[in-house]
Design a protein around this motif. Structure first.
Motif, PDB file in Angstrom:
ATOM      1  N   UNK A   1       0.836  -1.203   0.000  1.00 56.64           N
ATOM      2  CA  UNK A   1       0.000   0.000   0.000  1.00 56.64           C
ATOM      3  C   UNK A   1       0.870   1.252   0.000  1.00 56.64           C
ATOM      4  N   UNK A   2       1.917   1.264   0.822  1.00 56.94           N
ATOM      5  CA  UNK A   2       2.795   2.428   0.899  1.00 56.94           C
ATOM      6  C   UNK A   2       3.488   2.685  -0.436  1.00 56.94           C
ATOM      7  N   UNK A   3       3.929   1.618  -1.092  1.00 57.73           N
ATOM      8  CA  UNK A   3       4.585   1.768  -2.404  1.00 57.73           C
ATOM      9  C   UNK A   3       3.624   2.334  -3.428  1.00 57.73           C
ATOM     10  N   UNK A   4       2.416   1.806  -3.458  1.00 58.28           N
ATOM     11  CA  UNK A   4       1.423   2.279  -4.418  1.00 58.28           C
ATOM     12  C   UNK A   4       1.109   3.752  -4.179  1.00 58.28           C
ATOM     13  N   UNK A   5       0.882   4.132  -2.922  1.00 61.23           N
ATOM     14  CA  UNK A   5       0.541   5.523  -2.619  1.00 61.23           C
ATOM     15  C   UNK A   5       1.695   6.476  -2.914  1.00 61.23           C
ATOM     16  N   UNK A   6       2.934   5.989  -2.797  1.00 64.02           N
ATOM     17  CA  UNK A   6       4.086   6.840  -3.088  1.00 64.02           C
ATOM     18  C   UNK A   6       4.202   7.123  -4.584  1.00 64.02           C
ATOM     19  N   UNK A   7       4.045   6.091  -5.397  1.00 61.85           N
ATOM     20  CA  UNK A   7       4.299   6.237  -6.829  1.00 61.85           C
ATOM     21  C   UNK A   7       3.017   6.419  -7.665  1.00 61.85           C
ATOM     22  N   UNK A   8       1.878   6.211  -7.038  1.00 58.55           N
ATOM     23  CA  UNK A   8       0.594   6.431  -7.710  1.00 58.55           C
ATOM     24  C   UNK A   8      -0.342   7.090  -6.695  1.00 58.55           C
ATOM     25  N   UNK A   9      -0.089   8.352  -6.368  1.00 56.61           N
ATOM     26  CA  UNK A   9      -0.788   9.018  -5.262  1.00 56.61           C
ATOM     27  C   UNK A   9      -2.306   9.049  -5.410  1.00 56.61           C
ATOM     28  N   UNK A  10      -2.798   9.048  -6.652  1.00 57.96           N
ATOM     29  CA  UNK A  10      -4.245   9.129  -6.854  1.00 57.96           C
ATOM     30  C   UNK A  10      -4.982   7.918  -6.284  1.00 57.96           C
ATOM     31  N   UNK A  11      -4.271   6.827  -6.056  1.00 53.34           N
ATOM     32  CA  UNK A  11      -4.916   5.638  -5.504  1.00 53.34           C
ATOM     33  C   UNK A  11      -5.476   5.910  -4.107  1.00 53.34           C
ATOM     34  N   UNK A  12      -4.724   6.661  -3.308  1.00 54.02           N
ATOM     35  CA  UNK A  12      -5.145   6.990  -1.940  1.00 54.02           C
ATOM     36  C   UNK A  12      -5.634   5.743  -1.201  1.00 54.02           C
ATOM     37  N   UNK A  13      -4.839   4.692  -1.281  1.00 55.89           N
ATOM     38  CA  UNK A  13      -5.252   3.420  -0.686  1.00 55.89           C
ATOM     39  C   UNK A  13      -5.147   3.442   0.835  1.00 55.89           C
ATOM     40  N   UNK A  14      -6.111   2.804   1.459  1.00 58.49           N
ATOM     41  CA  UNK A  14      -6.071   2.534   2.889  1.00 58.49           C
ATOM     42  C   UNK A  14      -6.243   1.026   3.099  1.00 58.49           C
ATOM     43  N   UNK A  15      -5.958   0.580   4.282  1.00 59.42           N
ATOM     44  CA  UNK A  15      -6.087  -0.860   4.557  1.00 59.42           C
ATOM     45  C   UNK A  15      -7.509  -1.340   4.311  1.00 59.42           C
ATOM     46  N   UNK A  16      -8.493  -0.482   4.588  1.00 56.73           N
ATOM     47  CA  UNK A  16      -9.883  -0.887   4.392  1.00 56.73           C
ATOM     48  C   UNK A  16     -10.232  -1.105   2.927  1.00 56.73           C
ATOM     49  N   UNK A  17      -9.424  -0.568   2.022  1.00 58.69           N
ATOM     50  CA  UNK A  17      -9.682  -0.749   0.597  1.00 58.69           C
ATOM     51  C   UNK A  17      -9.292  -2.132   0.105  1.00 58.69           C
ATOM     52  N   UNK A  18      -8.496  -2.851   0.882  1.00 56.50           N
ATOM     53  CA  UNK A  18      -8.003  -4.166   0.456  1.00 56.50           C
ATOM     54  C   UNK A  18      -9.077  -5.209   0.730  1.00 56.50           C
ATOM     55  N   UNK A  19      -9.697  -5.678  -0.343  1.00 63.04           N
ATOM     56  CA  UNK A  19     -10.759  -6.671  -0.218  1.00 63.04           C
ATOM     57  C   UNK A  19     -10.209  -8.079  -0.073  1.00 63.04           C
ATOM     58  N   UNK A  20      -9.045  -8.303  -0.650  1.00 69.60           N
ATOM     59  CA  UNK A  20      -8.442  -9.636  -0.624  1.00 69.60           C
ATOM     60  C   UNK A  20      -6.955  -9.495  -0.897  1.00 69.60           C
ATOM     61  N   UNK A  21      -6.188 -10.405  -0.365  1.00 72.36           N
ATOM     62  CA  UNK A  21      -4.748 -10.458  -0.647  1.00 72.36           C
ATOM     63  C   UNK A  21      -4.357 -11.907  -0.882  1.00 72.36           C
ATOM     64  N   UNK A  22      -3.367 -12.091  -1.709  1.00 73.23           N
ATOM     65  CA  UNK A  22      -2.834 -13.438  -1.919  1.00 73.23           C
ATOM     66  C   UNK A  22      -1.365 -13.322  -2.278  1.00 73.23           C
ATOM     67  N   UNK A  23      -0.653 -14.409  -2.127  1.00 73.55           N
ATOM     68  CA  UNK A  23       0.773 -14.369  -2.424  1.00 73.55           C
ATOM     69  C   UNK A  23       1.326 -15.758  -2.636  1.00 73.55           C
ATOM     70  N   UNK A  24       2.572 -15.791  -3.061  1.00 72.43           N
ATOM     71  CA  UNK A  24       3.245 -17.061  -3.298  1.00 72.43           C
ATOM     72  C   UNK A  24       4.731 -16.860  -3.410  1.00 72.43           C
ATOM     73  N   UNK A  25       5.421 -17.951  -3.700  1.00 75.58           N
ATOM     74  CA  UNK A  25       6.887 -17.937  -3.796  1.00 75.58           C
ATOM     75  C   UNK A  25       7.300 -18.353  -5.192  1.00 75.58           C
ATOM     76  N   UNK A  26       8.106 -17.516  -5.826  1.00 79.60           N
ATOM     77  CA  UNK A  26       8.666 -17.884  -7.131  1.00 79.60           C
ATOM     78  C   UNK A  26       9.922 -18.717  -6.896  1.00 79.60           C
ATOM     79  N   UNK A  27      10.036 -19.875  -7.522  1.00 81.25           N
ATOM     80  CA  UNK A  27      11.277 -20.645  -7.411  1.00 81.25           C
ATOM     81  C   UNK A  27      12.254 -20.197  -8.493  1.00 81.25           C
TER      82      UNK A  27
END
Length: 544
Positions: free
Chosen positions: A314-340
């Motif tokens: 979120x911090x990276x997005x708001x720094x380089x794309x300020x119009x997003x104005x993201x907050x934690x409440x805006x995150x509806x879902x998150x997912x992740x994984x590991x690249x080998x």
């Protein structure tokens, strides 16, 4: 009917360990070439790295900086083949690349890179469907960049470019079609069946020891002259069961994504972020944002998305794309994984700079362990080509003639539809009493197999009702997942066979309805249905 004992009574040409996209593509290629194949996956198919992508089928523009022209060319060739053979799931995506003053890449470098990118994609429009063809890039003046995406800041904007790559609607369903193709050609594919070691005769590997994770499965040995280790981030841990240090080494790179409210028009943004970048992608009328890229040092079984991961993105997005104005409440879902990633011992620090090339390792040559192949690294886009190399090697080890692959000219099970819009129109004409949004949804997810779902709805009309208002998923999809698509757990159906849970928690009522529909096939009592729902809800919890 699932029976590991029955599988153990057979002899195979190839045992494949790992049910991500690499294993699925190897199983498909090998089965289509006439080999006897069995694939095992310790969890569900496409439940780890292969599901944790940015949903892009792309050439890898940034790999040009590392002079990896061969990898880019291979990726661009494979991008066209995915479009050709799965037009319902892979389609063009316009992408806007703005350049700001002081960025790591100048406007001139961007123009040179994109011109080379287009040249390497010289065959990109050898497709019968005009809707799938990709225009060459177009450079834009600052005013044109802002007209294309008004949410961008004009401060320091020096120009940009509009380019085209491709998006996967659902990586999980795209891989599933590879598995369905493999099974139709005779391959056995089994989820919830963990490889715990290798069967050895002297130095040679002649099979795998596997333990089923469902009641009544037990422990069996699956035998074949060649075993393929396609376990992704677990590949080196699998090799450690040989009892000797392998030559192949992995670096695990952690990547996370978040899904938020819609942020852009129907164009993707590729935003520079210091020495890296992130995407803001339109997907299902939401924004899909990612990815991070940093070394993950923990055990792969323990991987989870953390609150710190989300806050950092979120911090990276708001720094380089300020119009997003993201907050934690805006995150509806998150997912992740590991690249080998293949550890090439290069002096480059971190994982972002490491190559996405794949490595096919014949352990008979590298470690004195004949009969074992590892497929390490690579990327979603090139998984078909990687599988071709693996099966070519397997045929040599089996002493068989090199039968050419046919996967480059074989549509996936849902792919023989022609033009997508025309296909949807044909479904409407044949089924005028069904809602157009439902038919569009079924066509997008199932392609030529949409008729299987329509037949279920015709036989039981309530199965055509949405499981949650505002979402397109219907009950027939859950029933079909359990009956015909190897869905064992409720999470398999709502997170991977359908998109019911991919935009965040769909709510208790929807999950309970899905559990009741699966119960008829899986034999769950009320208590088990409650347990299944609770396990899905646990997936939405992040750790601090």
């Amino acid at each position: 009917m699932r029976s590991l004992a029955r599988l153990a009574e057979r002899t195979y040409d190839l045992v494949i360990l790992g049910g991500g996209v690499t294993g699925a593509c190897v199983a498909r290629d090998a089965a289509l070439r006439g080999l006897r194949v069995v694939l095992v996956e310790k969890r569900d198919f496409c439940s780890a790295t292969s599901a944790a992508s940015s949903k892009l089928i792309h050439g890898g523009l940034r790999y040009l900086k590392n002079f990896e022209f061969g990898l880019v060319r291979e990726s661009l060739r494979e991008r066209r083949l995915w479009e050709l053979h799965a037009p319902h799931l892979v389609y063009p995506l316009p992408m806007l690349l703005p350049i700001y003053r002081g960025a790591a890449n100048s406007l001139t470098e961007m123009r040179l890179g994109l011109t080379l990118y287009d040249l390497l994609a010289w065959d990109r429009n050898r497709l019968p469907d005009p809707d799938q063809r990709l225009p060459a890039h177009r450079t834009l003046r600052p005013a044109e960049v802002l007209a294309t995406e008004p949410s961008l800041s004009g401060d320091g904007l020096v120009g940009g470019a509009l380019l085209y790559d491709c998006q996967m609607f659902s990586p999980e369903r795209l891989e599933l079609e590879c598995l369905l193709s493999a099974a139709a050609a005779g391959a056995e594919v089994v989820n919830y069946c963990e490889a715990v070691g290798f069967v050895r005769e002297g130095a040679r590997v002649v099979g795998a020891k596997v333990e089923g994770r469902l009641p009544g499965d037990g422990f069996v040995e699956l035998r074949a002259p060649v075993v393929v280790n396609a376990t992704g981030p677990w590949a080196d841990l699998m090799l450690e069961t040989l009892g000797q240090p392998p030559q192949a080494h992995l670096v695990r790179s952690k990547g996370i994504h978040i899904i938020t409210r819609k942020l852009t028009r129907e164009v993707a943004l590729m935003m520079a972020a210091g020495t890296g970048h992130f995407f803001v992608l339109p997907w299902r009328d939401h924004a899909l944002i990612g990815t991070t890229d940093e070394v993950y040092a923990g055990h792969p079984d323990n991987f989870r998305v953390t609150e710190a991961d989300i806050a950092g993105l979120i911090a990276t997005v708001n720094q380089f794309y300020p119009a997003a104005e993201l907050r934690r409440d805006d995150v509806l879902h998150s997912y992740g994984g590991m690249r080998p990633l293949v550890d090439d011992d290069s002096p480059k620090s971190g994982s972002y700079q490491k190559s996405r090339r794949a490595e096919v390792c014949d352990h008979g040559k590298t470690d004195g362990v004949p009969g074992l192949i590892s497929a390490i690294g690579g990327k979603w886009t090139t998984s078909r080509a990687l599988a071709e190399k693996v099966v070519d090697l397997a045929l040599r080890l089996l002493g068989r003639p090199r039968t050419p692959t046919i996967t480059h000219r074989t549509p996936l099970p849902g792919g023989a539809i022609g033009n997508f819009r025309a296909y949807v129109a044909s479904l409407q004409a044949r089924h005028p009493t069904l809602p157009e949004p439902l038919l569009h949804h079924l066509a997008r997810n199932y392609g030529a197999r949409a008729g299987e779902l329509i037949a279920l709805i015709r036989s039981d009309p309530p199965l055509g009702a949405p499981l949650r208002p505002g979402l397109p998923e219907v009950g027939a999809e859950i029933v079909h997942a359990a009956r015909a698509e190897w869905a064992v757990e409720l999470a398999d159906a709502v997170l991977r066979r359908t998109g019911l849970g991919q935009l965040g928690d769909p709510g208790l009522r929807a999950l309970e309805s899905a559990a009741r529909l699966m119960a008829a096939t899986r034999g769950w009592d009320r208590a088990e249905q409650v347990r299944q729902v609770d396990r899905v809800l646990d997936r939405y919890a992040t750790v601090t």
